[in-house]
Design a protein around this motif. Structure first.
Motif, mmCIF file in Angstrom:
data_model
loop_
_atom_site.group_PDB
_atom_site.id
_atom_site.type_symbol
_atom_site.label_atom_id
_atom_site.label_comp_id
_atom_site.label_asym_id
_atom_site.label_seq_id
_atom_site.Cartn_x
_atom_site.Cartn_y
_atom_site.Cartn_z
ATOM 1 N N VAL A 192 -150.225 66.220 -20.506
ATOM 2 C CA VAL A 192 -151.101 66.625 -21.609
ATOM 3 C C VAL A 192 -150.536 66.141 -22.936
ATOM 4 C CG1 VAL A 192 -152.042 68.606 -22.862
ATOM 5 C CG2 VAL A 192 -152.018 68.607 -20.369
ATOM 6 N N ALA A 193 -149.215 66.162 -23.076
ATOM 7 C CA ALA A 193 -148.579 65.721 -24.315
ATOM 8 C C ALA A 193 -148.885 64.264 -24.629
ATOM 9 C CB ALA A 193 -147.068 65.925 -24.220
ATOM 10 N N LEU A 194 -149.150 63.466 -23.597
ATOM 11 C CA LEU A 194 -149.432 62.040 -23.789
ATOM 12 C C LEU A 194 -150.916 61.715 -23.777
ATOM 13 C CD1 LEU A 194 -146.643 60.512 -21.507
ATOM 14 C CD2 LEU A 194 -146.604 60.807 -23.988
ATOM 15 N N ASP A 195 -151.752 62.731 -23.612
ATOM 16 C CA ASP A 195 -153.199 62.516 -23.626
ATOM 17 C C ASP A 195 -153.595 61.864 -24.944
ATOM 18 O OD1 ASP A 195 -155.959 62.625 -23.557
ATOM 19 O OD2 ASP A 195 -156.020 64.643 -22.684
ATOM 20 N N ARG A 196 -154.273 60.750 -24.879
ATOM 21 C CA ARG A 196 -154.603 60.002 -26.097
ATOM 22 C C ARG A 196 -155.788 60.581 -26.864
ATOM 23 N NH1 ARG A 196 -153.938 53.604 -24.328
ATOM 24 N NH2 ARG A 196 -151.724 53.751 -23.727
ATOM 25 N N ARG A 197 -156.521 61.484 -26.231
ATOM 26 C CA ARG A 197 -157.690 62.044 -26.905
ATOM 27 C C ARG A 197 -157.241 63.085 -27.920
ATOM 28 N NH1 ARG A 197 -160.930 64.265 -21.976
ATOM 29 N NH2 ARG A 197 -158.780 64.765 -21.399
ATOM 30 N N ASP A 198 -157.579 62.891 -29.170
ATOM 31 C CA ASP A 198 -157.277 63.844 -30.234
ATOM 32 C C ASP A 198 -155.800 64.210 -30.224
ATOM 33 O OD1 ASP A 198 -157.696 65.440 -32.380
ATOM 34 O OD2 ASP A 198 -158.686 67.067 -31.307
ATOM 35 N N ASN A 199 -154.956 63.200 -30.275
ATOM 36 C CA ASN A 199 -153.504 63.388 -30.261
ATOM 37 C C ASN A 199 -152.936 62.696 -31.489
ATOM 38 O OD1 ASN A 199 -150.738 63.519 -29.746
ATOM 39 N ND2 ASN A 199 -150.991 63.167 -27.552
ATOM 40 N N ASN A 203 -149.915 62.629 -32.649
ATOM 41 C CA ASN A 203 -148.594 62.024 -32.500
ATOM 42 C C ASN A 203 -148.039 62.411 -31.130
ATOM 43 O OD1 ASN A 203 -145.891 61.218 -32.627
ATOM 44 N ND2 ASN A 203 -145.706 61.718 -34.796
ATOM 45 N N SER A 204 -148.043 61.468 -30.204
ATOM 46 C CA SER A 204 -147.581 61.782 -28.856
ATOM 47 C C SER A 204 -146.092 62.090 -28.816
ATOM 48 C CB SER A 204 -147.896 60.613 -27.907
ATOM 49 O OG SER A 204 -147.257 59.428 -28.343
ATOM 50 N N ASN A 205 -145.336 61.622 -29.807
ATOM 51 C CA ASN A 205 -143.909 61.956 -29.857
ATOM 52 C C ASN A 205 -143.704 63.454 -30.056
ATOM 53 O OD1 ASN A 205 -142.763 59.455 -29.411
ATOM 54 N ND2 ASN A 205 -142.746 58.889 -31.568
ATOM 55 N N VAL A 206 -144.558 64.061 -30.868
ATOM 56 C CA VAL A 206 -144.475 65.503 -31.058
ATOM 57 C C VAL A 206 -144.766 66.213 -29.742
ATOM 58 C CG1 VAL A 206 -145.467 67.495 -32.269
ATOM 59 C CG2 VAL A 206 -145.063 65.371 -33.504
ATOM 60 N N GLY A 207 -145.754 65.714 -29.000
ATOM 61 C CA GLY A 207 -146.075 66.301 -27.709
ATOM 62 C C GLY A 207 -144.920 66.193 -26.725
ATOM 63 N N ALA A 245 -141.930 53.211 -28.469
ATOM 64 C CA ALA A 245 -141.991 52.221 -29.547
ATOM 65 C C ALA A 245 -141.898 52.880 -30.923
ATOM 66 C CB ALA A 245 -143.280 51.405 -29.437
ATOM 67 N N ARG A 246 -142.383 54.119 -31.023
ATOM 68 C CA ARG A 246 -142.368 54.817 -32.312
ATOM 69 C C ARG A 246 -141.225 55.819 -32.381
ATOM 70 N NH1 ARG A 246 -147.966 57.554 -33.142
ATOM 71 N NH2 ARG A 246 -146.968 58.084 -35.118
ATOM 72 N N SER A 247 -140.176 55.579 -31.609
ATOM 73 C CA SER A 247 -139.075 56.534 -31.522
ATOM 74 C C SER A 247 -138.384 56.700 -32.866
ATOM 75 C CB SER A 247 -138.062 56.074 -30.482
ATOM 76 O OG SER A 247 -136.960 56.935 -30.453
ATOM 77 N N ILE A 248 -138.228 57.966 -33.283
ATOM 78 C CA ILE A 248 -137.487 58.314 -34.483
ATOM 79 C C ILE A 248 -136.501 59.394 -34.075
ATOM 80 C CG2 ILE A 248 -137.650 59.181 -36.848
ATOM 81 C CD1 ILE A 248 -140.513 58.193 -36.924
ATOM 82 N N PRO A 249 -135.242 59.275 -34.448
ATOM 83 C CA PRO A 249 -134.226 60.215 -33.943
ATOM 84 C C PRO A 249 -134.522 61.684 -34.220
ATOM 85 C CG PRO A 249 -133.170 58.304 -34.934
ATOM 86 C CD PRO A 249 -134.633 58.179 -35.225
ATOM 87 N N HIS A 250 -135.196 61.989 -35.315
ATOM 88 C CA HIS A 250 -135.335 63.409 -35.655
ATOM 89 C C HIS A 250 -136.196 64.172 -34.648
ATOM 90 C CE1 HIS A 250 -139.507 63.584 -37.176
ATOM 91 N NE2 HIS A 250 -139.301 62.417 -37.745
ATOM 92 N N TYR A 251 -137.041 63.471 -33.866
ATOM 93 C CA TYR A 251 -137.808 64.151 -32.831
ATOM 94 C C TYR A 251 -136.906 64.696 -31.720
ATOM 95 C CZ TYR A 251 -142.102 62.165 -34.800
ATOM 96 O OH TYR A 251 -143.140 61.830 -35.630
ATOM 97 N N GLN A 252 -135.699 64.187 -31.622
ATOM 98 C CA GLN A 252 -134.797 64.573 -30.536
ATOM 99 C C GLN A 252 -133.921 65.782 -30.883
ATOM 100 O OE1 GLN A 252 -132.628 61.034 -29.183
ATOM 101 N NE2 GLN A 252 -134.211 59.758 -30.124
ATOM 102 N N VAL A 253 -133.872 66.180 -32.154
ATOM 103 C CA VAL A 253 -132.923 67.216 -32.563
ATOM 104 C C VAL A 253 -133.252 68.563 -31.933
ATOM 105 C CG1 VAL A 253 -131.941 68.456 -34.519
ATOM 106 C CG2 VAL A 253 -132.435 66.008 -34.726
ATOM 107 N N GLN A 254 -134.513 68.993 -32.049
ATOM 108 C CA GLN A 254 -134.878 70.285 -31.464
ATOM 109 C C GLN A 254 -134.741 70.285 -29.940
ATOM 110 O OE1 GLN A 254 -136.101 73.257 -33.349
ATOM 111 N NE2 GLN A 254 -135.367 74.031 -31.394
#
Length: 819
Positions: free
Chosen positions: A215-222, A224-228, A256-265
């Motif tokens: 569900v986190a990667l569902d492209r419909r109405d998403n 930012n999949s990184n947040v998911g 491809a859109r990896s940003i380190p701060h998504y990994q902290v939590q």
């Protein structure tokens, strides 16, 4: 309202009827008081519902006009819906009226990817008559009709099972009280689907774990999949599924859109899970990895503070307190964002799922170092109370230390209310804590116990607080420094004034007493405590009205000030010396005025917190007295703050129309009064919620976030302050309304971040409230189309957070002291 399709309801008008019209063949609608059976899970019809605003451009919505125009197919045939249509996408059969064939229809399978399609018209083959044989065919037709008539008679007289020719297939048993009696068909068009067998919490856990990453990667109405993926990793970690959490973490590292701060939590949650599993070494590695990536956290954002707080707690738990102190210091988390982060973090970690309740905790009112309080509460929530106490004691200033200790005591009480008084007593006996700190600690214990309805223990804790509170004196107001003192204040600590920290924590302690007294129904004691708190604040700096006058004198009467400085400093009339020393004096006057304004802002924080619980007329009297004081050294310019406007909104919500009008008149006489738009908007929304006009309330929320553009324009409305207010109100809704009404309310909210936060809290709350199975079934209905991928992911995250609660730990049952 968003304008998106709403959940499937038991009341399905016949295709072709207009919205709001009675279905064909039905009598007039029943009055609102008529009750439906519990099985009929209809979409709530709320009084005063405002129509959807079709003119506003919503950048987060997709065009659903085709869905709105399409005729919804029924999953079963009825007496009017006899024409079968098969969805070309998922091959699910549905039924519609034959006369609507050829129109756009909506698949009855809520999980269909492309639910709208054009139905086919039935093929009708024309009968070709042979020339010259009209009479022959007439005779044949009459014969066939006669045989058919005989067959019908035999059918109803000889054979025992009558059939309705208008119904395809077997006639189901009646499902609702609107079904007509025999000999009519047993099913009406308004029948809901059969009540499903309730899913177990164990099944919800298993299926949430299976679904969340997809569900986190569902492209419909998403958005930012990184947040998911981040949410999925957190959910796996919270559930003890460390390997699956690491898989999601790797996905975050390789996208491809990896940003380190998504990994902290996620790294913080993985560290907590590893500690729970007894693998301290692995937890230390995860925490260190998170610390390395924490430098990429976007500055000043609440979600950055959320991650930093959780990570700092994990660092303390693995024995790296020094790193934790450096981390929270680097975040500079003062202001609404820091406060909002503490409230959010603890609502999730301690599993109260109630932003309104947490925002009213006495020690959350005015936190000088909010993240320290947040780390302490996070540690206690994860089962590390000893480390939490030690981390609280590491604060540099007494007011920061006392607030953190109060947070420790409050969270210990929240999780273990029966043993809290003994636990706190034992801890305080072994540590050197200031009297003001002990007052705050016992007030925290009393407040939490009172919110749980434990009046006896709460009174005991309050009595302990009062014993120490009596030792807090009411000091004299700080005098106005002389011109020489102001000039000499450059480079001196606190501008030559006394250290404000002891008075600040004493004022907070007195305010805590006032808040608990109001919880326990002691308004006289509360008022006395408020007056003592204000006396403590006045000892911190001179009057802000007086310091403003000194600064204004430099601007308006500069020559006079220069002449005084020339004489005072023996400058000998040298114009260059006078100009230089005047600049220094003016700068120090400005700095003195700034700290006096900070004192006034602190006073407003305390008074607003008390007014939220009560004493609005008494606080209004204080405002009037101090505003109109004859001596400028005693004046406090409250009409330059949001306090009068806030008192007006509280009087309005309390139904005190005369006081509201009085305050309104006083404000009208003030030029360019700075109304707080969060106060005004949240009051309007609260009134609608109280009136149970949830559709109108959700429309107001949309307007606030859309028209004000709060995420982009922070000058008009502070988004963090607004989020706390609205999330608190959504918490009220989830406690008062049905699960479906709450889910609709959340889905109708405009702002995606608000919806994600609300959905996560709602998911956890429903497990506590026993309505998670209902929500699970709702997620299979068309209502799911109103929820974006991240909102659905957040609901699963909420489910799994509460389902991971230790079995020995009872769910929180706290309630806000005042709505």
């Amino acid at each position: 309202m968003s304008g998106k399709p709403k959940p499937a309801t038991p009341s399905k008008p016949a295709a072709g009827t207009q919205k709001g019209a009675a279905p064909k063949g039905k009598s007039k609608p029943e009055p609102a008081s008529a009750k439906k059976p519990a099985a009929a899970a209809k979409k709530p019809q709320r009084p005063g519902s405002a129509p959807a605003d079709t003119q506003e451009d919503d950048p987060f919505e997709v065009d659903t006009s085709a869905v709105r125009r399409a005729i919804k197919l029924a999953p079963r045939p009825t007496k009017t819906r006899t024409y079968e249509v098969v969805c070309p996408m998922c091959e699910t059969s549905g039924y519609m009226q034959p006369e609507d064939a050829g129109k756009d229809v909506q698949c009855c399978n809520s999980e269909c990817i492309v639910p709208v399609f054009k139905s086919k018209r039935p093929k009708i083959e024309a009968v070709v008559e042979e020339q010259g044989s009209g009479k022959k065919w007439l005779i044949i037709a009459a014969s066939v009709a006669a045989v058919a008539l005989v067959g019908v008679v035999l059918k109803f007289t000889v054979f025992s099972t009558p059939e309705d020719p208008n119904v395809v297939g077997p006639i189901p048993a009646p499902y609702c009280q609107d079904c007509p009696p025999e000999p009519e068909p047993k099913e009406c068009d308004d029948c809901p689907p059969p009540e499903p067998k309730e899913i177990s919490l164990a099944q919800i856990r298993k299926e949430s774990l299976d679904k969340i990453s997809n569900v986190a990667l569902d492209r419909r109405d998403n958005r930012n999949s990184n947040v998911g993926t981040q949410l999925a990793a957190e959910a796996y970690a919270v559930s003890g599924e460390i390997n699956r959490a690491v898989e999601q973490l790797k996905r975050l590292q390789t996208t491809a859109r990896s940003i380190p701060h998504y990994q902290v939590q996620p790294l913080a949650e993985i560290a907590w899970a590893q500690l729970k599993a007894g693998d301290s070494a692995a937890a230390g590695t995860s925490a260190a990895d998170g610390l390395e990536k924490s430098s990429s956290l976007p500055p000043g954002l609440r979600r950055s503070f959320d991650a930093a707080t959780s990570l700092a707690g994990a660092l303390v738990a693995v024995g790296k307190s020094e790193d934790a102190n450096k981390l929270i210091a680097s975040q500079k988390a003062q202001g609404p964002a820091g406060t909002a982060s503490v409230i959010w973090r603890v609502a999730l970690d301690s599993r109260t799922y109630d932003i309104g309740l947490e925002s009213e905790r006495p020690y959350h009112v005015a936190m000088d170092e909010p993240l320290r309080v947040g780390v302490v509460e996070t540690l206690v929530s994860h089962g590390y109370p000893e480390q939490a106490f030690a981390f609280a004691m590491e604060a540099k200033d007494v007011d920061q230390r006392d607030a953190a200790l109060a947070g420790w005591a409050g969270r210990v009480t929240e999780l273990q209310p029966e043993s809290a008084i003994q636990t706190v007593t034992n801890q305080l006996s072994n540590q050197e804590v200031s009297d003001t700190g002990k007052v705050r600690v016992w007030c925290a214990v009393a407040s939490h116990l009172a919110s749980k309805g434990l009046s006896g223990p709460s009174e005991t804790a309050y009595a302990k607080a009062l014993e120490l509170y009596k030792n807090i004196a009411s000091p004299s107001a700080a005098p106005t420094p002389s011109m020489k003192d102001i000039y000499d204040s450059q480079g001196r600590p606190h501008l030559g004034l006394p250290n404000p920290s002891p008075n600040q924590t004493a004022a907070s302690a007195c305010t805590d007493v006032a808040l608990v007294a109001l919880q326990l129904g002691k308004p006289e004691e509360a008022l006395a405590a408020v007056e003592k708190a204000m006396a403590q604040t006045r000892a911190m700096t001179p009057s802000p009205a007086k310091t403003q006058a000194l600064f204004d004198e430099c601007e308006r009467s500069g020559d006079s000030v220069r002449y005084q400085l020339d004489s005072l400093l023996n400058l000998g009339g040298s114009s260059s010396k006078i100009r230089r020393e005047f600049g220094r004096y003016r700068l120090q006057c400005e700095r003195l005025n700034d700290v006096a304004k900070e004192r006034l802002a602190f006073q407003v924080q305390l008074l607003r917190a008390v007014a939220r619980q009560g004493l609005v007329p008494e606080i209004w009297a204080m405002v009037q007295d101090r505003t109109s004081a004859s001596d400028v050294a005693d004046q406090e310019p409250y009409f330059q703050t949001t306090l009068p406007g806030f008192l007006q909104t509280r009087a309005k919500l309390a139904g005190n129309s005369s006081l509201k009008s009085e305050i309104e008149s006083a404000i009208s006489a003030t030029r360019d009064y700075p109304y707080d738009l969060v106060d005004l908007r949240s009051t309007q929304i609260q009134e609608l919620i109280d009136q149970k006009k949830l559709d109108a309330a959700s429309d107001q929320i949309k307007q606030v976030y859309l028209l004000s553009k709060v995420r982009e324009n922070r000058k008009q409305l502070d988004p963090d302050e607004l989020d706390v207010a609205i999330l608190g109100q959504i918490g009220d809704v989830q406690k008062q309304a049905t699960a479906e009404e709450t889910l609709v309310f959340i889905s109708d909210a405009f702002d995606p971040i608000l919806k994600e936060d609300a959905a996560m809290l709602f998911g956890g709350y429903t497990v506590q409230a026993g309505t998670a199975p209902t929500v699970w079934e709702l997620l299979k209905t068309p209502l799911v189309r109103d929820l974006g991928a991240l909102e659905r992911t957040a609901i699963y995250r909420g489910f799994l957070t509460e389902l991971a609660r230790p079995k020995t730990e009872a769910p929180a049952a706290s309630t806000a002291s005042n709505n």
